[in-house]
Design an enzyme around this catalytic site. Structure first.
Site, PDB file in Angstrom:
ATOM      1  N   HIS A   1       0.831  -1.204   0.000  1.00  0.00           N
ATOM      2  CA  HIS A   1       0.000   0.000   0.000  1.00  0.00           C
ATOM      3  C   HIS A   1       0.863   1.250   0.000  1.00  0.00           C
ATOM      4  O   HIS A   1       2.046   1.193   0.343  1.00  0.00           O
ATOM      5  CB  HIS A   1      -0.903   0.025   1.237  1.00  0.00           C
ATOM      6  CG  HIS A   1      -0.182  -0.376   2.504  1.00  0.00           C
ATOM      7  ND1 HIS A   1      -0.248  -1.655   3.019  1.00  0.00           N
ATOM      8  CD2 HIS A   1       0.641   0.302   3.329  1.00  0.00           C
ATOM      9  CE1 HIS A   1       0.493  -1.738   4.117  1.00  0.00           C
ATOM     10  NE2 HIS A   1       1.052  -0.558   4.322  1.00  0.00           N
TER      11      HIS A   1
ATOM     12  N   ARG B   1      13.207  -5.109   3.258  1.00  0.00           N
ATOM     13  CA  ARG B   1      12.192  -5.846   4.027  1.00  0.00           C
ATOM     14  C   ARG B   1      10.865  -5.655   3.300  1.00  0.00           C
ATOM     15  O   ARG B   1      10.330  -4.549   3.226  1.00  0.00           O
ATOM     16  CB  ARG B   1      12.110  -5.296   5.441  1.00  0.00           C
ATOM     17  CG  ARG B   1      10.998  -5.896   6.302  1.00  0.00           C
ATOM     18  CD  ARG B   1      10.956  -5.151   7.628  1.00  0.00           C
ATOM     19  NE  ARG B   1       9.912  -5.610   8.529  1.00  0.00           N
ATOM     20  CZ  ARG B   1       8.638  -5.228   8.476  1.00  0.00           C
ATOM     21  NH1 ARG B   1       8.207  -4.422   7.516  1.00  0.00           N
ATOM     22  NH2 ARG B   1       7.780  -5.653   9.377  1.00  0.00           N
TER      23      ARG B   1
ATOM     24  N   ASP C   1       7.534  -5.465   3.158  1.00  0.00           N
ATOM     25  CA  ASP C   1       6.506  -5.295   4.189  1.00  0.00           C
ATOM     26  C   ASP C   1       5.162  -5.880   3.754  1.00  0.00           C
ATOM     27  O   ASP C   1       4.704  -5.622   2.632  1.00  0.00           O
ATOM     28  CB  ASP C   1       6.345  -3.796   4.481  1.00  0.00           C
ATOM     29  CG  ASP C   1       5.290  -3.531   5.529  1.00  0.00           C
ATOM     30  OD1 ASP C   1       5.482  -3.955   6.678  1.00  0.00           O
ATOM     31  OD2 ASP C   1       4.253  -2.922   5.179  1.00  0.00           O
TER      32      ASP C   1
ATOM     33  N   GLU D   1       8.473 -10.150   4.893  1.00  0.00           N
ATOM     34  CA  GLU D   1       7.742  -9.990   6.154  1.00  0.00           C
ATOM     35  C   GLU D   1       6.352 -10.580   5.936  1.00  0.00           C
ATOM     36  O   GLU D   1       5.432  -9.906   5.515  1.00  0.00           O
ATOM     37  CB  GLU D   1       7.649  -8.520   6.568  1.00  0.00           C
ATOM     38  CG  GLU D   1       7.161  -8.359   7.997  1.00  0.00           C
ATOM     39  CD  GLU D   1       5.740  -7.817   8.145  1.00  0.00           C
ATOM     40  OE1 GLU D   1       5.188  -7.901   9.253  1.00  0.00           O
ATOM     41  OE2 GLU D   1       5.155  -7.310   7.159  1.00  0.00           O
TER      42      GLU D   1
ATOM     43  N   HIS E   1       8.932  -4.759  16.343  1.00  0.00           N
ATOM     44  CA  HIS E   1       8.112  -3.581  16.642  1.00  0.00           C
ATOM     45  C   HIS E   1       6.620  -3.911  16.661  1.00  0.00           C
ATOM     46  O   HIS E   1       5.811  -3.086  17.049  1.00  0.00           O
ATOM     47  CB  HIS E   1       8.378  -2.506  15.595  1.00  0.00           C
ATOM     48  CG  HIS E   1       7.812  -2.882  14.265  1.00  0.00           C
ATOM     49  ND1 HIS E   1       8.344  -3.904  13.490  1.00  0.00           N
ATOM     50  CD2 HIS E   1       6.737  -2.421  13.592  1.00  0.00           C
ATOM     51  CE1 HIS E   1       7.615  -4.039  12.407  1.00  0.00           C
ATOM     52  NE2 HIS E   1       6.633  -3.158  12.432  1.00  0.00           N
ATOM     53  N   ASP E   2       6.249  -5.099  16.181  1.00  0.00           N
ATOM     54  CA  ASP E   2       4.833  -5.434  16.061  1.00  0.00           C
ATOM     55  C   ASP E   2       4.321  -6.197  17.289  1.00  0.00           C
ATOM     56  O   ASP E   2       5.087  -6.650  18.124  1.00  0.00           O
ATOM     57  CB  ASP E   2       4.588  -6.248  14.788  1.00  0.00           C
ATOM     58  CG  ASP E   2       4.339  -5.339  13.582  1.00  0.00           C
ATOM     59  OD1 ASP E   2       3.794  -4.235  13.782  1.00  0.00           O
ATOM     60  OD2 ASP E   2       4.691  -5.740  12.458  1.00  0.00           O
TER      61      ASP E   2
ATOM     62  N   ARG F   1       1.006  -0.744  20.242  1.00  0.00           N
ATOM     63  CA  ARG F   1       2.313  -1.315  19.894  1.00  0.00           C
ATOM     64  C   ARG F   1       3.438  -0.357  20.294  1.00  0.00           C
ATOM     65  O   ARG F   1       4.596  -0.769  20.413  1.00  0.00           O
ATOM     66  CB  ARG F   1       2.387  -1.612  18.390  1.00  0.00           C
ATOM     67  CG  ARG F   1       1.483  -2.767  17.967  1.00  0.00           C
ATOM     68  CD  ARG F   1       1.516  -2.986  16.467  1.00  0.00           C
ATOM     69  NE  ARG F   1       0.964  -1.847  15.743  1.00  0.00           N
ATOM     70  CZ  ARG F   1       0.960  -1.733  14.411  1.00  0.00           C
ATOM     71  NH1 ARG F   1       1.495  -2.687  13.672  1.00  0.00           N
ATOM     72  NH2 ARG F   1       0.437  -0.690  13.813  1.00  0.00           N
TER      73      ARG F   1
HETATM   74  C1  GLC Z   1       3.761  -4.763   8.637  1.00  0.00           C
HETATM   75  C2  GLC Z   1       4.412  -3.908   9.695  1.00  0.00           C
HETATM   76  C3  GLC Z   1       3.353  -3.308  10.581  1.00  0.00           C
HETATM   77  C4  GLC Z   1       2.428  -2.491   9.735  1.00  0.00           C
HETATM   78  C5  GLC Z   1       1.874  -3.290   8.547  1.00  0.00           C
HETATM   79  C6  GLC Z   1       1.255  -2.414   7.519  1.00  0.00           C
HETATM   80  O1  GLC Z   1       3.121  -5.864   9.169  1.00  0.00           O
HETATM   81  O2  GLC Z   1       5.337  -4.653  10.427  1.00  0.00           O
HETATM   82  O3  GLC Z   1       3.922  -2.518  11.594  1.00  0.00           O
HETATM   83  O4  GLC Z   1       1.355  -2.037  10.523  1.00  0.00           O
HETATM   84  O5  GLC Z   1       2.880  -4.010   7.870  1.00  0.00           O
HETATM   85  O6  GLC Z   1       2.230  -1.734   6.769  1.00  0.00           O
END
Ligand code: GLC
Length: 618
Positions: A166, A264, A266, A308, A377-378, A494
């Site tokens: 996105h 990474r 995402d 990820e 971080h999640d 978070r």
């Molecule tokens: C990934 C990130 C997370 C974020 C999501 C949407 O999972 O680690 O922090 O909210 O993507 O970009």
């Protein structure tokens, strides 16, 4: 003899010749035989442009990485992840702190999203408005290049997020779409009425049910419903449009040429939508990753991809490549399954479920590595599959409920202090926020807390992969009590585990619980053990003592047995396990204590929450 540039040119042409057929085939599987040749030509032009613009120093890195492709798999490699501002204020600040990272042994630094996001709220930077500039309070694109150079000089590879599911509603593509540009409107999934969204939502899970229910958002300017898996300001892009693939290929090479070495990917699981499914882990996700990776391999072969995909265990292996994708998609992928099992083992004091679940995963391709981690971080979602739970006699729903209760501190006797994140009333899911130390019992002063923190690290450091530490865990930082003070963070707990680095504390050298020293010791020992190279196969053995996780790493010099007592009771590595591995009492060595373990009737005693890494000596 050709000069270095001519030589680089030659290897570029070689790679092009070798890899373009694969690129074309991949694109054909996604877009069909009519469209694929044209898209291939566009991507080749992008690769050529990217390679031509690649600085000499990075071309030299390409050559060096092609000669040493296992650089990220070595036992001396450890990663670190942090927000640049929370770690050191700015990009320049991070550069000034590189010595701290180096001293810890870090060879890979993941800085959380730092390309220009929309103004807050922006999901911690995961709503990018401009991929070609840096968040102004952190620095500029030149600072980013300088930081990558500084880090590289110290042997630290920079990893950045590539948010590719996105963009922010304020990104130029979305702005153009809202202004009526049909070409850019086709970069998104837009529906005139609810027919499409309703049909998809029948099978779509909600990612943020609390603050962003549903997966579509009505936009007046667009006069349509736009797909927004995450927050309403994060517009999913439409990867079935090849123009989107070309845009991202170009962005990747631009960032790679600044010195970004690892991307990474995402939320990669979500990029392909298919009616009647949960729109995650679709086959096209892997095809598209393969296409992007091939472009990067042609133009900037030093670059690695890290998936990820925080998905269930059955869907995880595909991100490192199964079947015809073996070794051709991401080089790294988060081992979400291991992370979840570490927490599950610590709460229950039993390893049966973890051993069974981990045994179901195939060996990853030997050119790839899991990213092993305890925290990031999640939030933590309890990705324990129903099948795995049932196979060991657990009720899956009850076990996941237990984990949420335990880690939110509501289960009687729990030492954990986490917060519930995104309770989903429809499914009963409750994810958990909280720092490693608070979840492990340090906040309530539980006497086993420090040992648990080190044990969790011992598991991720011996399991196999590239271990990544989350900033502050090396210090045992507790939950940030002031996490909600910033109004832009108040709705998203978070932030409780995204603290600021307390430099005065770090510099004072105080380590009241021995966490920093203990972790450094684990890292030092790991570095010395060739068994722990990521390419060495990992075997998870059936537990003999239900409290002890047994991980065997095979190596030509003999096996290494990493045994972890996940309970608060004394436990054992039984004599038969040692026997089956050919580890004899004489010469048996525990790399962690640096001594020969004292055996009791041939078995190795393990103190509560203790680990031993046993091998046959010398
Ligand atoms: C990934 C990130 C997370 C974020 C999501 C949407 O999972 O680690 O922090 O909210 O993507 O970009």
């Amino acid at each position: 003899m050709p000069g270095p540039d001519a030589a680089a040119e030659e290897t570029f042409e070689d790679r092009l010749r070798a890899l373009v057929p694969d690129l074309r085939d991949t694109l054909e599987r996604v877009y069909g035989a009519d469209v694929a040749p044209g898209v291939t030509d566009r991507l080749v032009a992008i690769a050529r442009g990217g390679h031509e613009a690649r600085p000499a120093e990075l071309r030299a890195l390409d050559e060096e990485r092609m000669r040493n492709p296992d650089w990220f798999q070595r036992p001396g490699m450890v990663g670190y992840a942090a927000y640049a501002d929370r770690f050191a204020g700015s990009l320049a600040g991070v550069g000034e702190r590189a010595a701290y990272l180096r001293d810890l042994g870090v060879g890979y630094l993941h800085l959380m999203p730092l390309l220009t996001p929309r103004p807050a709220p922006n999901d911690g930077g995961y709503a990018v408005m401009d991929y070609r500039s840096v968040r102004p309070d952190l620095g500029t694109i030149d600072d980013l290049r300088d930081l990558a150079t500084t880090l590289r000089a110290q042997g630290i590879s920079l990893c950045l997020d590539l948010v590719l599911n996105h963009v922010a509603r304020e990104h130029e593509w979305a702005v153009a779409a809202r202004a009526g540009d049909p070409e850019k409107r086709a970069y998104f999934h837009v529906y005139d009425d609810r027919t499409g969204p309703d049909a998809f939502e029948a099978t779509l899970p909600e990612v943020f049910p609390d603050f962003a229910p549903g997966s579509f958002t009505w936009d007046d300017e667009l006069a349509g419903w736009v797909w927004t898996t995450f927050n309403d300001y994060q517009w999913d892009v439409d990867w079935s449009n090849p123009a989107v693939l070309c845009e991202y290929a170009d962005l990747i090479l631009g960032l790679a040429n600044l010195g970004v070495e690892v991307f990474r990917l995402d939320a990669i699981a979500f990029i392909w939508k298919r009616l009647g499914t949960d729109c995650q882990n679709q086959p096209e996700v892997h095809e598209l990753t393969r296409a992007l990776r091939t472009v990067a391999r042609i133009a900037a072969p030093a670059v690695l991809f890290k998936a990820e995909a925080i998905v269930g265990p059955a869907d995880l292996p595909a991100y490192l490549g199964v079947g015809h994708h073996h070794g051709r998609v991401s080089d790294l992928a988060y081992h979400n399954g291991l992370m979840v099992q570490v927490w599950s083992m610590l709460a229950s004091g039993e390893v049966g479920l973890a051993a069974h679940a981990l045994q179901q995963l195939p060996q990853p391709p030997s050119t790839t590595a899991w990213v092993t981690y305890v925290r990031c971080h999640d939030d933590i979602g309890w990705a324990v599959s129903d099948e795995d739970a049932r196979a060991v006699g657990l009720d899956p729903v009850a076990h996941r409920r237990f984990l949420s209760d335990w880690y939110s501190g509501s289960f009687p006797g729990s030492w954990a202090r986490g917060l519930v994140f995104q309770e989903n009333e429809a499914t009963g899911d409750r994810r958990i926020s909280g720092s490693l130390a608070s979840l492990a019992g340090l906040e309530v002063g539980d006497p086993g807390a420090a040992a648990r923190i080190l044990l969790a690290h011992a598991v991720i450091l011996s399991f196999g992969g590239l271990p990544v530490l989350w900033m502050g865990d090396e210090l045992g930082l507790l939950n940030d009590a002031g996490w909600a003070d910033d109004p832009a963070h108040a709705a998203d707990n978070r932030w409780v585990h995204r603290p600021r680095m307390p430099w005065p504390e770090v510099e004072s050298g105080r380590d009241p619980h021995g966490i920093t020293a203990g972790l450094r010791h684990l890292l030092d020992v790991r570095r010395s053990l060739p068994h722990l190279h990521a390419a060495s196969p990992t075997e998870v053995w059936d537990p003999r003592d239900p409290r002890v996780l047994l991980v065997v790493r095979r190596h030509p010099s003999g096996p290494l047995l990493a045994a972890h007592n996940m309970s608060g009771e004394q436990a054992w590595v039984s004599a038969d396990v040692l026997h089956w591995l050919g580890l004899h009492a004489d010469g048996l060595h525990d790399a962690l204590s640096g001594t020969a373990p004292s055996l009791v009737e041939g078995a190795v005693p393990l103190e509560p929450y203790a680990a031993v890494w046993l091998h046959g000596g010398s």
